[in-house]
Write a protein that holds these residues in place. Structure first.
Motif, mmCIF file in Angstrom:
data_model
loop_
_atom_site.group_PDB
_atom_site.id
_atom_site.type_symbol
_atom_site.label_atom_id
_atom_site.label_comp_id
_atom_site.label_asym_id
_atom_site.label_seq_id
_atom_site.Cartn_x
_atom_site.Cartn_y
_atom_site.Cartn_z
ATOM 1 N N LYS A 51 0.830 -1.213 0.000
ATOM 2 C CA LYS A 51 0.000 0.000 0.000
ATOM 3 C C LYS A 51 0.863 1.261 0.000
ATOM 4 C CE LYS A 51 -4.099 -2.112 2.036
ATOM 5 N NZ LYS A 51 -4.798 -2.176 0.739
ATOM 6 N N LEU A 52 1.691 1.370 -1.029
ATOM 7 C CA LEU A 52 2.528 2.547 -1.242
ATOM 8 C C LEU A 52 2.039 3.307 -2.465
ATOM 9 C CD1 LEU A 52 6.065 0.990 -0.633
ATOM 10 C CD2 LEU A 52 4.731 2.385 0.951
ATOM 11 N N SER A 53 2.338 4.591 -2.492
ATOM 12 C CA SER A 53 1.898 5.416 -3.614
ATOM 13 C C SER A 53 2.928 6.513 -3.857
ATOM 14 C CB SER A 53 0.511 6.010 -3.315
ATOM 15 O OG SER A 53 -0.013 6.658 -4.461
ATOM 16 N N LEU A 54 2.513 7.544 -4.587
ATOM 17 C CA LEU A 54 3.395 8.653 -4.931
ATOM 18 C C LEU A 54 2.710 9.978 -4.616
ATOM 19 C CD1 LEU A 54 4.702 7.429 -8.419
ATOM 20 C CD2 LEU A 54 6.071 7.617 -6.324
ATOM 21 N N MET A 55 3.541 11.007 -4.501
ATOM 22 C CA MET A 55 3.013 12.356 -4.319
ATOM 23 C C MET A 55 3.701 13.316 -5.274
ATOM 24 S SD MET A 55 3.345 15.068 -1.168
ATOM 25 C CE MET A 55 2.131 14.371 -0.059
ATOM 26 N N SER A 56 2.902 14.164 -5.898
ATOM 27 C CA SER A 56 3.409 15.295 -6.667
ATOM 28 C C SER A 56 3.178 16.549 -5.828
ATOM 29 C CB SER A 56 2.673 15.410 -8.002
ATOM 30 O OG SER A 56 2.821 16.711 -8.557
ATOM 31 N N LEU A 57 4.244 17.180 -5.368
ATOM 32 C CA LEU A 57 4.095 18.383 -4.536
ATOM 33 C C LEU A 57 3.350 19.498 -5.263
ATOM 34 C CD1 LEU A 57 7.476 18.611 -2.578
ATOM 35 C CD2 LEU A 57 5.200 18.213 -1.643
ATOM 36 N N PRO A 58 3.603 19.740 -6.568
ATOM 37 C CA PRO A 58 2.826 20.792 -7.252
ATOM 38 C C PRO A 58 1.326 20.505 -7.276
ATOM 39 C CG PRO A 58 4.805 20.290 -8.494
ATOM 40 C CD PRO A 58 4.705 19.251 -7.421
ATOM 41 N N MET A 59 0.941 19.240 -7.403
ATOM 42 C CA MET A 59 -0.479 18.914 -7.395
ATOM 43 C C MET A 59 -1.090 19.177 -6.015
ATOM 44 S SD MET A 59 -0.732 15.419 -9.718
ATOM 45 C CE MET A 59 -2.478 15.195 -9.335
ATOM 46 N N VAL A 60 -0.403 18.734 -4.962
ATOM 47 C CA VAL A 60 -0.917 18.957 -3.610
ATOM 48 C C VAL A 60 -0.956 20.451 -3.307
ATOM 49 C CG1 VAL A 60 -0.512 18.537 -1.144
ATOM 50 C CG2 VAL A 60 -0.147 16.707 -2.808
ATOM 51 N N ALA A 61 0.032 21.187 -3.783
ATOM 52 C CA ALA A 61 0.048 22.639 -3.563
ATOM 53 C C ALA A 61 -1.128 23.313 -4.255
ATOM 54 C CB ALA A 61 1.362 23.232 -4.060
ATOM 55 N N THR A 62 -1.530 22.792 -5.397
ATOM 56 C CA THR A 62 -2.686 23.341 -6.109
ATOM 57 C C THR A 62 -3.981 23.027 -5.369
ATOM 58 O OG1 THR A 62 -1.563 23.141 -8.242
ATOM 59 C CG2 THR A 62 -3.966 23.333 -8.283
ATOM 60 N N PHE A 63 -4.121 21.786 -4.930
ATOM 61 C CA PHE A 63 -5.337 21.372 -4.231
ATOM 62 C C PHE A 63 -5.439 22.007 -2.844
ATOM 63 C CE2 PHE A 63 -4.844 17.289 -6.819
ATOM 64 C CZ PHE A 63 -5.753 17.705 -7.775
ATOM 65 N N ALA A 64 -4.290 22.148 -2.164
ATOM 66 C CA ALA A 64 -4.280 22.658 -0.787
ATOM 67 C C ALA A 64 -3.221 23.746 -0.662
ATOM 68 C CB ALA A 64 -4.009 21.521 0.193
ATOM 69 N N PRO A 65 -3.496 24.937 -1.217
ATOM 70 C CA PRO A 65 -2.487 26.008 -1.217
ATOM 71 C C PRO A 65 -2.086 26.479 0.177
ATOM 72 C CG PRO A 65 -4.630 26.826 -1.948
ATOM 73 C CD PRO A 65 -4.733 25.344 -1.901
ATOM 74 N N GLU A 66 -2.952 26.212 1.184
ATOM 75 C CA GLU A 66 -2.617 26.628 2.547
ATOM 76 C C GLU A 66 -1.792 25.567 3.271
ATOM 77 O OE1 GLU A 66 -6.497 24.334 2.881
ATOM 78 O OE2 GLU A 66 -5.396 25.541 1.430
ATOM 79 N N SER A 67 -1.500 24.456 2.597
ATOM 80 C CA SER A 67 -0.710 23.390 3.211
ATOM 81 C C SER A 67 0.774 23.734 3.165
ATOM 82 C CB SER A 67 -0.955 22.073 2.471
ATOM 83 O OG SER A 67 -0.349 22.091 1.192
ATOM 84 N N GLU A 68 1.596 22.796 3.626
ATOM 85 C CA GLU A 68 3.046 23.011 3.636
ATOM 86 C C GLU A 68 3.683 22.694 2.288
ATOM 87 O OE1 GLU A 68 3.626 20.483 7.195
ATOM 88 O OE2 GLU A 68 4.746 22.190 7.955
ATOM 89 N N ALA A 69 2.915 22.176 1.338
ATOM 90 C CA ALA A 69 3.486 21.801 0.038
ATOM 91 C C ALA A 69 4.169 22.973 -0.667
ATOM 92 C CB ALA A 69 2.401 21.189 -0.849
ATOM 93 N N PRO A 70 3.542 24.163 -0.758
ATOM 94 C CA PRO A 70 4.229 25.276 -1.427
ATOM 95 C C PRO A 70 5.549 25.642 -0.751
ATOM 96 C CG PRO A 70 1.889 25.760 -1.199
ATOM 97 C CD PRO A 70 2.157 24.537 -0.372
ATOM 98 N N THR A 71 5.588 25.588 0.578
ATOM 99 C CA THR A 71 6.824 25.905 1.301
ATOM 100 C C THR A 71 7.913 24.881 1.002
ATOM 101 O OG1 THR A 71 5.546 26.911 3.091
ATOM 102 C CG2 THR A 71 7.813 26.293 3.588
ATOM 103 N N LEU A 72 7.547 23.612 1.001
ATOM 104 C CA LEU A 72 8.530 22.564 0.700
ATOM 105 C C LEU A 72 9.073 22.697 -0.714
ATOM 106 C CD1 LEU A 72 6.737 19.494 2.352
ATOM 107 C CD2 LEU A 72 8.747 20.716 3.211
ATOM 108 N N MET A 73 8.216 23.128 -1.632
ATOM 109 C CA MET A 73 8.670 23.289 -3.021
ATOM 110 C C MET A 73 9.684 24.412 -3.164
ATOM 111 S SD MET A 73 5.032 22.839 -4.998
ATOM 112 C CE MET A 73 5.712 23.485 -6.539
ATOM 113 N N ARG A 74 9.606 25.398 -2.284
ATOM 114 C CA ARG A 74 10.571 26.502 -2.347
ATOM 115 C C ARG A 74 11.907 26.119 -1.722
ATOM 116 N NH1 ARG A 74 5.760 29.488 -1.238
ATOM 117 N NH2 ARG A 74 6.178 29.472 1.018
ATOM 118 N N GLY A 75 11.949 24.965 -1.068
ATOM 119 C CA GLY A 75 13.182 24.477 -0.468
ATOM 120 C C GLY A 75 13.880 23.495 -1.388
ATOM 121 N N PRO A 76 14.504 22.490 -0.802
ATOM 122 C CA PRO A 76 15.300 21.554 -1.615
ATOM 123 C C PRO A 76 14.487 20.471 -2.321
ATOM 124 C CG PRO A 76 15.443 20.972 0.701
ATOM 125 C CD PRO A 76 14.628 22.226 0.638
ATOM 126 N N LEU A 77 13.192 20.380 -2.054
ATOM 127 C CA LEU A 77 12.396 19.292 -2.628
ATOM 128 C C LEU A 77 11.901 19.682 -4.015
ATOM 129 C CD1 LEU A 77 10.346 18.058 0.482
ATOM 130 C CD2 LEU A 77 12.663 17.451 -0.270
#
Length: 533
Positions: free
Chosen positions: A109-135
């Motif tokens: 039960k493993l999957s994948l994550m696209s940070l840009p997709m999560v950032a689009t769906f949940a702009p108030e989440s930590e995804a946009p911040t992580l994208m501005r870092g090393p990820l």
């Protein structure tokens, strides 16, 4: 609304289909524009097109009002990545050091994550911040059961970040500094095993002291032999719960205690370190077959349009109640917004009457939970349910029917009792089943509710209910239940639907022929407040 006047409800379905068909066409057109594709330039063309398209559906998904009321990043029905399920294993195998996991991704039960997709769906989440870092990688390994994403650091080891920690973290902020600091240091154990640790404290009169730290994190168990034994145990549990102010005991009965897969091989390589103990899989109905709808965009569109029809009918059936909305805001200080009440209300109607939801249904009545634990359900294509008595004779308690006990505190845990969600006159079925809903789960954290289990009651093969409730009481007919009659009148009964309205076919317990389709977790769980197969 007068249940006998269904003409307005019958008009909702065609209107919904037309509106969503148009919205989907516009989303497809917008996703093809180069500006939309540019944010996914690190993906190959097919994945970039799928990612852009899923993101363009974000506004339509938001309009469903099925948002996650407690976790800003855990999502609801938005996809976490653009890879078709048939290619997911191959994509996971391309991640550094994970070449052998691809072939086992479904089993583990493993999957994948696209940070840009999560950032689009949940702009108030930590995804946009992580994208501005090393990820900056296009895709990362995701554990969709618990919301952890894994990334490789310069030290050559995989580290993780949890996307389903907002609710727990907001509670820490309200605690004394010293206590919150201590809990944060061992956050994985304190968060994911919080229910088990709470159960061992509250129910110490029945549960022996466990000195081993690892075993302490596992949910304790008690064997129940008879109905009177069950009632006596529940009385003792309620007496023990007085140790903590405002604790309420909630229950869920299942004929099978489904388990999270054995992930010891992941633990050995530093991934999912919290999987060092066995745990029940309490994934809500929405996510049990969710991935099958992601192979082709048309399949996902069908799922969305099906849910949209249910939601639009629910809007007509559930009256706006400013008092309930105000009470929700006051009693749930850690919720994201007062809009969470609408998500609970729609989730209740969907979950109880045949469609899947992101909520786990629970009951305040242990005998209702016992009824569902000792029954199996079969559902035919038109939504008709038949229950029959479950018989078990194994010697292994882990295979016995189980009643899960949730020690919950209003405002501290993400749940609502029935009276806080919807007037009983509107929906009789959940009222008869003494229903509540446990929330917080999302597509990024599907087994979220397992963290709140405080105790398992294993039903011995000799266990029987002395005077079991009649199935027609728990599932009243349309002549009694306003909502059931209205949903049927609205046209949500077709066999061609993914999720037709459910109703009981038999009016008393009976043995069913073996050639009927056993639906098990896929649909029958969506019909009860207390559990299922």
């Amino acid at each position: 609304m007068n249940v006998n006047n269904t003409s307005s409800l019958q008009q909702i379905i065609p209107s919904t289909l037309d509106s969503w068909a148009e919205g989907i066409r516009h989303a497809r057109d917008r996703s093809m524009k180069s500006g939309r594709l540019s944010k996914f330039k690190s993906l190959h063309d097919e994945q970039a097109y799928r990612a852009a398209y899923f993101c363009e559906l974000a506004r339509l998904i938001k309009d469903l009002g099925l948002c996650n009321a407690f976790e800003r990043s855990a999502l609801s029905i938005e996809p976490t990545h653009p890879v078709p399920p048939s290619r997911l294993g191959g994509q996971i195998s391309k991640l550094p050091g994970l070449e052998r996991l691809g072939a086992k991704h479904a089993e583990l039960k493993l999957s994948l994550m696209s940070l840009p997709m999560v950032a689009t769906f949940a702009p108030e989440s930590e995804a946009p911040t992580l994208m501005r870092g090393p990820l900056r990688s296009p895709l990362y390994l995701l554990d969709p059961l618990y919301g952890f994403v894994y990334f490789l650091r310069r030290d050559g080891k995989y580290h993780n970040h949890c996307f389903a920690i907002d609710f727990w973290q907001s509670r820490l902020k309200s605690m004394p500094k010293g206590l919150s600091t201590t809990l944060w240091k061992n956050r994985s154990d304190n968060m994911l095993s919080g229910g088990a640790l709470s159960g061992r404290t509250l129910f110490s009169d029945l549960i022996p002291v466990e000195l081993d730290p690892l075993r302490r994190s596992q949910v304790p168990e008690i064997v129940v032999h008879t109905e009177s034994d069950l009632l006596e145990i529940v009385a003792t549990l309620k007496a023990g719960s007085i140790k903590s102010p405002n604790v309420q005991l909630w229950f869920r009965g299942q004929s099978t205690d489904y388990q999270v897969p054995n992930r010891q091989e992941l633990v050995r390589i530093g991934i999912t370190p919290y999987s060092n103990i066995s745990e029940s899989n309490l994934t809500p109905s929405l996510y049990r077959k969710y991935d099958t709808y992601l192979e082709r965009p048309e399949s996902f569109e069908r799922l969305l349009m099906e849910l949209a029809q249910w939601v639009d009918v629910a809007k007509q059936l559930i009256p706006e109640d400013p008092l309930l909305a105000s009470a929700f805001s006051r009693s749930n200080p850690h919720a994201r917004s007062s809009d969470g009440l609408s998500s609970f209300q729609r989730g209740l109607l969907l979950q109880q009457y045949g469609a899947p939801s992101a909520y786990l249904d629970i009951t305040s009545d242990p005998l209702v939970a016992a009824w569902f634990a000792t029954r199996r359900c079969k559902q035919n294509a038109s939504g008709q349910l038949t229950f029959h008595r479950h018989v078990w004779d194994t010697s292994d308690p882990s295979t016995w029917p189980t009643i899960f006990v949730f020690p919950l505190v209003e405002g501290v845990h993400p749940f609502l009792e029935l009276s806080s969600i919807i007037p009983s006159a509107v929906a009789l079925r959940p009222h008869r089943q003494s229903c509540g809903l446990l929330g917080g789960a999302g597509n990024l954290a599907r087994n979220y509710c397992a963290r709140y289990v405080g105790l398992k009651l294993r039903l011995d093969p000799r266990f029987v209910l002395n005077r079991p409730m009649d199935v027609s009481f728990l599932f009243p007919s349309e002549s009694e239940d306003f909502t059931l009659a209205a949903l049927k009148g609205a046209g949500l009964t077709s066999e061609e639907r993914l999720y037709p309205v459910t109703e009981v076919l038999n009016k008393a317990d009976a043995d069913c022929s073996a050639d009927e389709e056993l639906v098990g977790l896929n649909k029958s769980c969506s019909t009860s407040a207390a559990g299922s197969n």
